[in-house]
Design a protein around this motif. Structure first.
Motif, PDB file in Angstrom:
ATOM      1  N   UNK A 189      22.292 -23.057  22.045  1.00 38.67           N
ATOM      2  CA  UNK A 189      21.078 -21.634  22.297  1.00 38.67           C
ATOM      3  C   UNK A 189      19.902 -22.484  22.609  1.00 38.67           C
ATOM      4  N   UNK A 190      19.245 -23.594  21.729  1.00 37.29           N
ATOM      5  CA  UNK A 190      18.310 -24.479  22.635  1.00 37.29           C
ATOM      6  C   UNK A 190      18.561 -24.705  23.836  1.00 37.29           C
ATOM      7  N   UNK A 191      19.474 -25.544  24.603  1.00 29.86           N
ATOM      8  CA  UNK A 191      20.124 -25.550  25.875  1.00 29.86           C
ATOM      9  C   UNK A 191      20.283 -24.101  26.829  1.00 29.86           C
ATOM     10  N   UNK A 192      20.114 -23.266  25.998  1.00 32.05           N
ATOM     11  CA  UNK A 192      19.777 -22.308  27.496  1.00 32.05           C
ATOM     12  C   UNK A 192      18.318 -22.247  27.522  1.00 32.05           C
ATOM     13  N   UNK A 193      18.049 -23.092  26.415  1.00 29.77           N
ATOM     14  CA  UNK A 193      16.876 -22.451  27.387  1.00 29.77           C
ATOM     15  C   UNK A 193      15.672 -20.833  27.164  1.00 29.77           C
ATOM     16  N   UNK A 194      16.205 -19.930  26.343  1.00 31.40           N
ATOM     17  CA  UNK A 194      16.238 -18.788  25.557  1.00 31.40           C
ATOM     18  C   UNK A 194      14.756 -18.856  25.147  1.00 31.40           C
ATOM     19  N   UNK A 195      13.781 -17.598  25.254  1.00 30.97           N
ATOM     20  CA  UNK A 195      13.100 -16.826  25.060  1.00 30.97           C
ATOM     21  C   UNK A 195      12.674 -16.207  24.391  1.00 30.97           C
ATOM     22  N   UNK A 196      11.589 -16.036  23.300  1.00 33.50           N
ATOM     23  CA  UNK A 196      11.048 -15.286  22.616  1.00 33.50           C
ATOM     24  C   UNK A 196      10.480 -14.100  23.597  1.00 33.50           C
ATOM     25  N   UNK A 197      10.648 -12.711  23.192  1.00 34.52           N
ATOM     26  CA  UNK A 197       9.617 -12.407  24.567  1.00 34.52           C
ATOM     27  C   UNK A 197       8.421 -11.677  23.990  1.00 34.52           C
ATOM     28  N   UNK A 198       7.475 -11.462  24.008  1.00 34.90           N
ATOM     29  CA  UNK A 198       5.668 -11.585  23.528  1.00 34.90           C
ATOM     30  C   UNK A 198       6.046 -10.714  22.156  1.00 34.90           C
ATOM     31  N   UNK A 199       6.476  -9.661  22.702  1.00 34.27           N
ATOM     32  CA  UNK A 199       6.729  -8.078  21.675  1.00 34.27           C
ATOM     33  C   UNK A 199       7.636  -7.830  21.241  1.00 34.27           C
ATOM     34  N   UNK A 200       8.402  -9.046  20.748  1.00 31.43           N
ATOM     35  CA  UNK A 200       9.651  -8.791  20.219  1.00 31.43           C
ATOM     36  C   UNK A 200      10.187  -8.216  18.823  1.00 31.43           C
ATOM     37  N   UNK A 201      10.807  -7.244  18.291  1.00 33.41           N
ATOM     38  CA  UNK A 201      11.164  -6.537  17.118  1.00 33.41           C
ATOM     39  C   UNK A 201      12.166  -8.076  16.657  1.00 33.41           C
ATOM     40  N   UNK A 202      11.093  -8.093  15.214  1.00 35.64           N
ATOM     41  CA  UNK A 202      12.097  -9.024  14.644  1.00 35.64           C
ATOM     42  C   UNK A 202      12.989  -8.676  13.331  1.00 35.64           C
ATOM     43  N   UNK A 203      14.055  -8.965  13.039  1.00 34.06           N
ATOM     44  CA  UNK A 203      15.121  -8.862  11.502  1.00 34.06           C
ATOM     45  C   UNK A 203      14.536  -9.592  11.089  1.00 34.06           C
TER      46      UNK A 203
END
Length: 292
Positions: A77-91
């Motif tokens: 997952x880290x190698x895909x360089x995924x980023x968290x959205x600014x106003x992401x709804x977290x669980x």
């Protein structure tokens, strides 16, 4: 007649020596009962320490295997360089257990969970374990969506994690952009740290910049999404179980040590009281013999 009444009535009043002996005997009886109780507790805590030591070794072996799979999937997952959205709804998923007698391991986890919920008051909450549930439902009862118990009575399995993951991911009313798995990370047999694992849904991973370097079929992505969540959940469960067994071993060792210290103090107190009673009785015998 007055003198005769006085002489007859005087022996009915106990002497100070008799009162002291009665009080000492009662105290010795209480100390002896308490000494027996603490000795039994010491035997129980010593047995629980031995059992926790065996379970800690078994939990560490399972943790080392789960940690390898967890780190590999998270490196992907880290190698895909995924980023968290600014106003992401977290669980928030709090990974605890149902058992106690293991120090403040559950309190530390609940404290970090409350800190996260204070910063994200609208975040839905999934709780694994009755201990964290009892501590979090008082402060955030409306955030709780699912609670699970009877997990990890022995070493947690991947099947248990898969059931929880399927329940959470298949709920259409539970919407979230990413999840944070709060758990106790095993450091050593006497130490743990509260940590978190980030989970990103597959739709965000597909849109990541470096995901194009991987080749996947469309029908595999959904299975990959469920596997990533279940794998992270299993990793957190096994790490938490190993931390719990290590904390329980330490708690029982400290309890046994404190019980042994109390046994030594009570034994010393009992021997001193018994010696005092014997000394008083000898004094009364010698005084009576001297008077005769």
């Amino acid at each position: 007649m007055l003198a005769r009444t006085t002489l007859v009535a005087r022996p009915a009043t106990p002497s100070f020596s008799a009162l002291g002996q009665t009080r000492n005997m009662a105290t010795l009886r209480e100390i002896q009962a308490r000494l027996k109780s603490v000795t039994n507790i010491s035997k129980i805590t010593a047995s629980m320490k031995m059992i926790a030591s065996t379970k800690t070794t078994r939990a560490q072996r399972a943790m080392n295997v789960a940690r390898i799979y967890g780190k590999v999937s998270n490196d992907f997952v880290k190698q895909t360089d995924v980023k968290k959205a600014g106003e992401a709804k977290e669980l928030l998923v709090t990974v605890s257990s149902d058992k106690g007698l293991c120090g403040g391991i559950h309190s530390s986890l609940s404290r970090q969970s409350r800190k996260f919920l204070a910063e994200n008051p609208e975040a839905p909450l999934v709780i694994l374990g009755d201990k964290a549930k009892a501590q979090l439902q008082r402060s955030y009862p409306n955030n709780i969506k699912y609670t699970f118990n009877q997990l990890g009575s022995s070493v947690p399995t991947f099947d248990e994690a898969s059931v929880v993951a399927s329940t959470v991911l298949n709920d259409k009313d539970l919407e979230f952009d990413n999840a944070k798995l709060m758990y106790n990370r095993f450091v050593s047999a006497i130490a743990f740290e509260t940590d978190a694992i980030e989970y990103y849904p597959i739709n965000q991973i597909v849109e990541a910049p470096n995901f194009k370097s991987y080749e996947f079929q469309e029908d595999v992505l959904q299975n990959l999404n469920e596997f990533l969540f279940a794998n992270n959940l299993h990793w957190a469960l096994v790490e938490g179980h190993a931390s719990e067994m290590g904390a329980k071993r330490t708690a029982m060792e400290n309890a046994t040590k404190n019980a042994n210290d109390m046994i030594n103090r009570l034994s010393l107190q009992y021997n001193r009281g018994r010696q005092a009673v014997i000394t008083n009785e000898l004094i009364d015998i010698i005084t009576g013999a001297s008077a005769l």
